[in-house]
Design an enzyme around this catalytic site. Structure first.
Site, PDB file in Angstrom:
ATOM      1  N   ARG A 175     -12.361  23.152  -1.442  1.00 13.01           N
ATOM      2  CA  ARG A 175     -13.457  24.105  -1.683  1.00 13.01           C
ATOM      3  C   ARG A 175     -13.044  25.535  -1.331  1.00 13.01           C
ATOM      4  O   ARG A 175     -13.339  26.484  -2.059  1.00 13.01           O
ATOM      5  CB  ARG A 175     -14.694  23.702  -0.876  1.00 13.01           C
ATOM      6  CG  ARG A 175     -15.415  22.491  -1.435  1.00 13.01           C
ATOM      7  CD  ARG A 175     -16.930  22.619  -1.345  1.00 13.01           C
ATOM      8  NE  ARG A 175     -17.424  22.836  -0.002  1.00 13.01           N
ATOM      9  CZ  ARG A 175     -17.635  21.879   0.891  1.00 13.01           C
ATOM     10  NH1 ARG A 175     -17.391  20.627   0.573  1.00 13.01           N
ATOM     11  NH2 ARG A 175     -18.109  22.156   2.085  1.00 13.01           N
ATOM     12  N   ASP A 211     -24.369  15.159  10.344  1.00 13.18           N
ATOM     13  CA  ASP A 211     -23.239  15.443  11.239  1.00 13.18           C
ATOM     14  C   ASP A 211     -22.353  14.212  11.424  1.00 13.18           C
ATOM     15  O   ASP A 211     -21.188  14.331  11.756  1.00 13.18           O
ATOM     16  CB  ASP A 211     -23.774  15.816  12.639  1.00 13.18           C
ATOM     17  CG  ASP A 211     -23.882  17.318  12.821  1.00 13.18           C
ATOM     18  OD1 ASP A 211     -23.287  18.057  12.021  1.00 13.18           O
ATOM     19  OD2 ASP A 211     -24.570  17.722  13.775  1.00 13.18           O
ATOM     20  N   PRO A 233      -5.309   3.621  14.269  1.00 18.22           N
ATOM     21  CA  PRO A 233      -5.098   5.048  14.007  1.00 18.22           C
ATOM     22  C   PRO A 233      -6.378   5.869  14.027  1.00 18.22           C
ATOM     23  O   PRO A 233      -7.437   5.399  13.620  1.00 18.22           O
ATOM     24  CB  PRO A 233      -4.493   5.076  12.604  1.00 18.22           C
ATOM     25  CG  PRO A 233      -4.607   3.714  12.043  1.00 18.22           C
ATOM     26  CD  PRO A 233      -5.232   2.809  13.062  1.00 18.22           C
ATOM     27  N   TYR A 270     -16.385  -3.242   5.633  1.00 14.42           N
ATOM     28  CA  TYR A 270     -14.993  -2.810   5.853  1.00 14.42           C
ATOM     29  C   TYR A 270     -14.561  -3.152   7.277  1.00 14.42           C
ATOM     30  O   TYR A 270     -13.476  -3.710   7.501  1.00 14.42           O
ATOM     31  CB  TYR A 270     -14.891  -1.302   5.609  1.00 14.42           C
ATOM     32  CG  TYR A 270     -13.533  -0.730   5.879  1.00 14.42           C
ATOM     33  CD1 TYR A 270     -12.500  -0.903   4.969  1.00 14.42           C
ATOM     34  CD2 TYR A 270     -13.278  -0.016   7.053  1.00 14.42           C
ATOM     35  CE1 TYR A 270     -11.245  -0.378   5.216  1.00 14.42           C
ATOM     36  CE2 TYR A 270     -12.027   0.516   7.302  1.00 14.42           C
ATOM     37  CZ  TYR A 270     -11.009   0.328   6.373  1.00 14.42           C
ATOM     38  OH  TYR A 270      -9.764   0.853   6.634  1.00 14.42           O
ATOM     39  N   GLY A 286       0.813  -1.222   0.000  1.00 14.71           N
ATOM     40  CA  GLY A 286       0.000   0.000   0.000  1.00 14.71           C
ATOM     41  C   GLY A 286       0.836   1.257   0.000  1.00 14.71           C
ATOM     42  O   GLY A 286       0.408   2.301   0.503  1.00 14.71           O
TER      43      GLY A 286
HETATM   44  P1  GDP Z   1     -16.447  11.115   9.776  1.00  6.56           P
HETATM   45  O1  GDP Z   1     -15.371  11.523  10.727  1.00  6.56           O
HETATM   46  O2  GDP Z   1     -16.509   9.638   9.559  1.00  6.56           O
HETATM   47  O3  GDP Z   1     -17.780  11.707  10.155  1.00  6.56           O
HETATM   48  O4  GDP Z   1     -16.035  11.668   8.330  1.00  6.56           O
HETATM   49  P2  GDP Z   1     -15.906  13.061   7.590  1.00  6.56           P
HETATM   50  O5  GDP Z   1     -14.489  13.511   7.633  1.00  6.56           O
HETATM   51  O6  GDP Z   1     -16.499  12.876   6.211  1.00  6.56           O
HETATM   52  O7  GDP Z   1     -16.812  14.151   8.350  1.00  6.56           O
HETATM   53  C1  GDP Z   1     -16.454  14.731   9.584  1.00  6.56           C
HETATM   54  C2  GDP Z   1     -17.403  15.854   9.953  1.00  6.56           C
HETATM   55  O8  GDP Z   1     -17.194  16.979   9.100  1.00  6.56           O
HETATM   56  C3  GDP Z   1     -18.894  15.504   9.832  1.00  6.56           C
HETATM   57  O9  GDP Z   1     -19.598  16.093  10.939  1.00  6.56           O
HETATM   58  C4  GDP Z   1     -19.298  16.232   8.537  1.00  6.56           C
HETATM   59  O10 GDP Z   1     -20.683  16.581   8.514  1.00  6.56           O
HETATM   60  C5  GDP Z   1     -18.428  17.482   8.647  1.00  6.56           C
HETATM   61  N1  GDP Z   1     -18.242  18.203   7.383  1.00  6.56           N
HETATM   62  C6  GDP Z   1     -18.485  19.530   7.174  1.00  6.56           C
HETATM   63  N2  GDP Z   1     -18.261  19.869   5.911  1.00  6.56           N
HETATM   64  C7  GDP Z   1     -17.843  18.747   5.259  1.00  6.56           C
HETATM   65  C8  GDP Z   1     -17.466  18.471   3.919  1.00  6.56           C
HETATM   66  O11 GDP Z   1     -17.468  19.325   3.043  1.00  6.56           O
HETATM   67  N3  GDP Z   1     -17.082  17.190   3.628  1.00  6.56           N
HETATM   68  C9  GDP Z   1     -17.063  16.209   4.588  1.00  6.56           C
HETATM   69  N4  GDP Z   1     -16.642  14.956   4.253  1.00  6.56           N
HETATM   70  N5  GDP Z   1     -17.438  16.436   5.881  1.00  6.56           N
HETATM   71  C10 GDP Z   1     -17.835  17.680   6.207  1.00  6.56           C
END
Ligand code: GDP
Length: 312
Positions: free
Chosen positions: A187, A269, A163, A136, A11
């Site tokens: 973004r 969230d 991790p 997974y 990997g």
């Molecule tokens: P998680 O840790 O498994 O929930 O994975 P993520 O990294 O996708 O999301 C973490 C948190 O960031 C969550 O509460 C999302 O709603 C928030 N979040 C806010 N804006 C974004 C965005 O643009 N992309 C993602 N992936 N998460 C976002």
């Protein structure tokens, strides 16, 4: 690590594998990094032939099919089949070829969905995992238990770090698959270039998350390879939590995006809090070195500076 040692990293094209190889190459050891086209880890015969020929001393098995909620839901068969085949072949071949030690990372998603926070190692298998990534998680749980079983039955030195969320150079910026840090960095960068007045975050901004810079994670893996010999899984985090709203402000500052940040509360969230209890690792004397701000800056510089964009 001394000169003659051969270290296999599966990997190595991934974010964590790439960081690990960069660090290992500074030591005077031979680092083996077969690509997918050179070695299909799902093929037991091919894996055995590779170990016959190369005879690695140490193995970091980091190859895995990974993805966000969408990929997990769409390809559950691929997630469970590929991942289970890969680690089964590698762990068995490593044991059978007298490898001195193997490191197989678990994942925080193998902890119960409702585990007490911060999550301690003892909560492993103490409740139901999040159903959206069950395939997974089940593969990872299989690999973790395999490591423990090979140690018990054969005395094979296999260790399992768990991790927390890693980010950094080599991250996945694909908007359909990216986690929060690369998603917002990309973004906000585009918003800065387009002079956009407002950018929207998903959810309420209140969830708490913990992040580790990928070089720190690689450093922890090497530290554990050198100092840890136990069947008990061990968490690897920073013990520093941040809300998504604060994280977004940090990223905006690093990127230089000065517009407004607003919330889209119709978006999910996810878990309100996801943090690991890494007290056991810290008690061994390991500490992360890269602050969130520094890690974000390194990542931004690497992927979005004018020089990086000109090369891409
Ligand atoms: P998680 O840790 O498994 O929930 O994975 P993520 O990294 O996708 O999301 C973490 C948190 O960031 C969550 O509460 C999302 O709603 C928030 N979040 C806010 N804006 C974004 C965005 O643009 N992309 C993602 N992936 N998460 C976002």
């Amino acid at each position: 690590m001394n000169q003659q040692l051969k270290i296999l990293v599966t990997g190595s094209s991934g974010m964590v594998g790439g960081a690990l190889v960069r660090v290992l190459k500074k030591h005077s050891c031979v680092v083996l990094t077969p690509t997918h086209s050179q070695l299909d880890l799902r093929d037991q015969g091919a894996v055995n032939r590779y170990f016959d020929e190369q005879r690695p001393d140490y193995v970091y098995h980091l190859a895995a099919i990974v993805g966000g909620i969408h990929a997990n839901n769409t390809y559950p068969a691929k997630f469970i089949y590929d991942n289970t085949m890969m680690h089964s072949n590698v762990i068995q071949a490593a044991y059978a070829h007298g490898v001195k030690k193997l490191l197989f990372p678990g994942s925080a998603c193998t902890y119960p969905k409702l585990a007490a926070q911060p999550m301690h190692e003892s909560s492993f298998l103490d409740g139901k995992v999040e159903p959206t990534n069950i395939a997974y998680a089940a593969a990872k749980i299989n690999g973790i238990v395999m490591c423990q079983a090979y140690r018990r039955e054969h005395g094979f030195n296999a260790i399992v770090p768990m991790p927390t969320n890693a980010y950094g150079v080599g991250d996945n910026f694909n908007p359909n698959a990216s986690h929060v840090i690369p998603a917002l960095m990309k973004r906000f960068h585009e918003a800065k270039l387009n002079n956009s007045a407002e950018e929207v975050l998903w959810g309420s901004g209140t969830p708490l998350r913990e992040f580790i810079y990928v070089d720190d994670l690689a450093d922890a893996f090497i530290f554990l390879m050198e100092h840890y010999n136990s069947e008990n899984i061990i968490n690897v985090g920073t013990m520093q939590e941040i809300s998504i709203a604060m994280l977004a402000q940090e990223i905006a500052q690093v990127v230089g995006y000065k517009g407004k940040l607003s919330l889209d509360t119709s978006k999910p969230d996810g878990a309100p809090r996801k943090c690991l209890d890494s007290a056991a690792l810290f008690a061994m004397g390991w500490q992360p070195k890269v602050s969130l701000q520094d890690g974000l800056q390194r990542m931004y510089q690497h992927h979005f500076s004018e020089a990086a964009v000109a090369v891409a």
